[in-house]
Design an enzyme around this catalytic site. Structure first.
Site, PDB file in Angstrom:
ATOM      1  N   GLY A 164       0.885  -1.257   0.055  1.00 55.84           N
ATOM      2  CA  GLY A 164      -0.026   0.021  -0.040  1.00 55.84           C
ATOM      3  C   GLY A 164       0.894   1.245   0.023  1.00 55.84           C
ATOM      4  N   GLY A 165       2.012   1.126  -0.574  1.00 51.40           N
ATOM      5  CA  GLY A 165       2.919   2.415  -0.590  1.00 51.40           C
ATOM      6  C   GLY A 165       3.618   2.687   0.769  1.00 51.40           C
ATOM      7  CG  HIS A 208       1.465  -1.266 -11.088  1.00 55.67           C
ATOM      8  ND1 HIS A 208       1.648  -1.086  -9.644  1.00 55.67           N
ATOM      9  CD2 HIS A 208       0.884  -2.560 -11.124  1.00 55.67           C
ATOM     10  CE1 HIS A 208       1.248  -2.218  -8.957  1.00 55.67           C
ATOM     11  NE2 HIS A 208       0.757  -2.979 -10.154  1.00 55.67           N
ATOM     12  CG  HIS A 235       3.450   4.274  -3.534  1.00 48.49           C
ATOM     13  ND1 HIS A 235       4.232   4.040  -4.848  1.00 48.49           N
ATOM     14  CD2 HIS A 235       3.965   5.063  -2.831  1.00 48.49           C
ATOM     15  CE1 HIS A 235       5.446   4.664  -4.540  1.00 48.49           C
ATOM     16  NE2 HIS A 235       5.307   5.579  -3.356  1.00 48.49           N
ATOM     17  NE  ARG A 297      -4.727  -8.410  -1.329  1.00 49.49           N
ATOM     18  CZ  ARG A 297      -4.705  -7.532  -2.209  1.00 49.49           C
ATOM     19  NH1 ARG A 297      -5.791  -7.527  -3.084  1.00 49.49           N
ATOM     20  NH2 ARG A 297      -4.009  -6.372  -2.153  1.00 49.49           N
TER      21      ARG A 297
END
Length: 661
Positions: A164-165, A208, A235, A297
């Site tokens: 999560g950055g 990304h 992010h 996941r």
């Protein structure tokens, strides 16, 4: 075969899993915290079990309570969704021990991919390209700096247990390395309980791109093509799409094959995502992508893959978890294009701070062949401080990327309206319509590079003008247009009126063919379409561009006006009526800030109710301030030419008993 499924999550992903399970004939069990007692996912499920207080650490993250709920309800499987316990190897192991199917990979695969340094070493052995860097055990600061110097700046320092950055720092110069390392380690220790870091080369102009993979318990791993998630803020992904812009057949083959090898290296079972950092400085290349991490996941952005493959990934998860097979690679289609936007309860104008509170108004697009909405909230519900502030995921499909983007922009324009919670809908709309995004020029720094255009200061004048038009056409009260029986667009006199919009009072001038707001001209296109009892759409043109504002009537004469994702409450402002209302009893107050043009009375004068006492100019309009009742002027607190603030007592009448005497 799974017969009863407990969903160990909340919000839109819980609702999404329940829908598929219901279609498959599988009974569902929801779990909920104190804050979610009336949540949509609780209402949707066949059963619901309370698991604790509102904070996630006291409810959704308490594995023992989740497992007890499964045992008490007879659930034979648990779907973790994403977040919370979805990538918790200990929870997956506890499910197996309890005899409950964990809908996800085995704990060994979760552990293998859970730490970035170990995962990168494993990927190197599997022949998956990794970013040049250091991911060893030596965490001595001096040694880490030597590694960074050898790699060459800029570099990224990343917490091995991060996500999560968090626990990530870019370092541009050797002189900044020590301070950045200390900061990164502190954040990593606080967020993940592990301050171990790795160092890797920072890819200039990075993109990304991730690949959806699926494995089954029979040893087969397939891919479902790629997604581009480059548009990020801090992010965190904002817009996702499939397939990736600029993707070629040879790069897709290389990237997807590498993703499959990554999953095979850990005997992966279930849905997973292999994420790559991609050199976006030019055209995509077969040697220009590097393994970043694997999410073990389902991903938030999985709907875009479903849109272009026609597969239901949750259904496939449940089939694989029950021992079924994944389909053959050759049978997976790739058709059209899909784009997803994450609608969050946050205010871009305050640095994207979360916005919490009741969802008094919640308008979202209806599902169709081209538009899909995944949401876990409803009108009348509430966005709380305890969980992720996502309101909905808006997904559009089209035959081409251009069509998909256009569909999503139209959906935001025509249907998205939320109040009083603030959202990023306008920000999303501007990002989707930005010429560089439309052209496919996407990279992880896109939002920062275009922030001024994506988050313009204030609300556009056009928005206010749309509100003015809506108010002018509501046909109630002292509406200046409805009061003009002979009014025609091309032969109208100049008429001025005002309105309140989002706490601001603005002047609107009706002119032949349209109106003006603060000097901005609008040509009215659909002026004859009166609003219905609930509201409607009002169309107009400005500088050659057509736009439509969605209008929703609320109690008390207030309207909610939504234009291009931005929502504000508006109210027609009748200055004369306000003056009369504010002149209650014994005093006359200024209805708004303005200038006193003239006074018609002096202390001691006897006046009658409705008699003009003074004339005031405000918002480029003149208004007469009248006596609220018969009486005698006792005091005048202003003089001609003086400025007055809203609510100032301008004139006072003598008390009633004095007059009687």
């Amino acid at each position: 075969m799974i017969t009863k499924l407990l969903i160990a999550n909340r919000g839109e992903i819980a609702c999404r899993v329940i829908r598929t399970a219901r279609r498959m004939g599988i009974a569902t069990v929801a779990v909920y915290s104190d804050a979610d007692a009336n949540a949509v996912h609780v209402k949707m499920a066949d059963e619901a079990v309370h698991i604790g207080a509102a904070p996630a650490r006291e409810s959704y993250l308490v594995a023992d309570r989740i497992l007890k709920a499964a045992k008490d309800t007879g659930a034979d499987a648990i779907h973790p969704g994403y977040g919370f316990l979805s990538e918790n190897a200990a929870f997956a192991r506890a499910c197996a021990k309890a005899g409950v199917i964990f809908v996800g990979p085995g704990p060994e695969a979760i552990e293998a991919m859970g730490l970035k340094d170990r995962a990168k070493a494993l990927m190197e052995k599997a022949g998956v390209p990794v970013t040049p860097g250091y991911h060893g055990d030596n965490q001595d600061p001096a040694y880490l700096k030597e590694q960074a110097d050898g790699i060459g700046y800029p570099v990224l320092i990343k917490a091995v247990a991060g996500g999560g950055g968090k626990g990530m720092r870019k370092v541009d110069r050797a002189a900044d390395f020590a301070a950045a390392l200390d900061s990164c380690k502190r954040e990593a220790a606080s967020s993940f309980g592990d301050e171990t870091v790795l160092i890797e080369k920072f890819i200039t102009n990075p993109r990304h791109i991730e690949v959806q993979v699926f494995g089954d318990s029979h040893g087969r791993v397939i891919h479902l093509y790629e997604r581009d998630c480059s548009l990020q803020r801090r992010h965190q992904k904002v817009l996702e799409e499939a397939p990736a812009p600029g993707m070629t057949a040879d790069v897709r083959e290389a990237m997807c094959s590498a993703a499959v090898r990554a999953a095979e290296a850990v005997n992966y079972v279930g849905a997973g995502t292999v994420e790559f950092i991609v050199d976006g400085s030019g055209a995509l290349r077969t040697d220009g992508f590097y393994f970043m991490e694997m999410n073990t996941r389902l991903q938030v952005e999985h709907p875009v893959t479903e849109m272009v493959t026609g597969l239901d990934l949750v259904e496939l998860q449940l089939q694989v978890a029950a021992g079924g097979h994944v389909p053959g690679q050759e049978s997976i289609p790739l058709s059209g294009h899909a784009v997803e936007a994450r609608l969050y309860a946050e205010d871009p104008n305050t640095g994207f701070l979360p916005s919490t509170g009741p969802l008094t108004q919640l308008d979202l697009p209806p599902d169709s062949w081209t538009i899909r909405v995944d949401s876990g909230v409803e009108q009348g519900g509430e966005v709380t401080m305890f969980y992720d502030p996502m309101i909905a995921k808006l997904i559009a499909r089209g035959e081409t990327r251009t069509e998909a983007i256009s569909e999503l922009v139209d959906a935001i324009d025509g249907y998205v309206g939320v109040w009083p919670v603030r959202t990023n809908a306008g920000f999303l709309r501007r990002a989707l319509a930005h010429p560089d995004f439309v052209a496919g020029d996407v990279y992880t720094g896109f939002i920062d590079a275009h922030l001024d255009a994506l988050v313009p200061p204030g609300v556009p004048v056009l928005h206010y003008a749309a509100a003015a038009l809506a108010l002018a056409r509501q046909g109630q009260g002292r509406d200046p247009w409805s009061a003009m029986s002979g009014f025609r667009l091309n032969a109208a006199p100049r008429v001025e009126f005002g309105f309140d919009a989002g706490g601001e009072r603005l002047a609107v001038r009706l002119v032949p063919g349209g109106l003006e707001v603060d000097g901005a001209r609008l040509d009215l296109q659909d002026v004859d379409a009166l609003l219905g009892p609930e509201g409607g759409l009002v169309s107009f043109r400005h500088e050659g561009e057509t736009a439509s504002a969605a209008i929703v009537r609320r109690t008390g004469g207030e309207l909610l006006v939504t234009l291009r994702g931005e929502t504000i409450p508006v109210r027609f402002h009748d200055a004369a009526a306000d003056a009369e209302a504010l002149a209650g009893g014994d005093v006359v107050k200024a209805p708004m800030p303005g200038k006193i043009l003239s006074l018609a009375v002096k202390p001691g004068d006897a006046v009658e109710k409705g008699q003009t006492l003074a004339v005031m100019e405000a918002m480029k309009m003149e208004m007469a301030l009248s006596a609220p009742r018969d009486g005698v002027i006792e005091a005048i607190n202003v003089s001609a030419g003086q400025q007055a603030n809203e609510g100032d007592v301008l004139i006072a009448l003598a008390a009633q008993e004095s007059e009687a005497a």
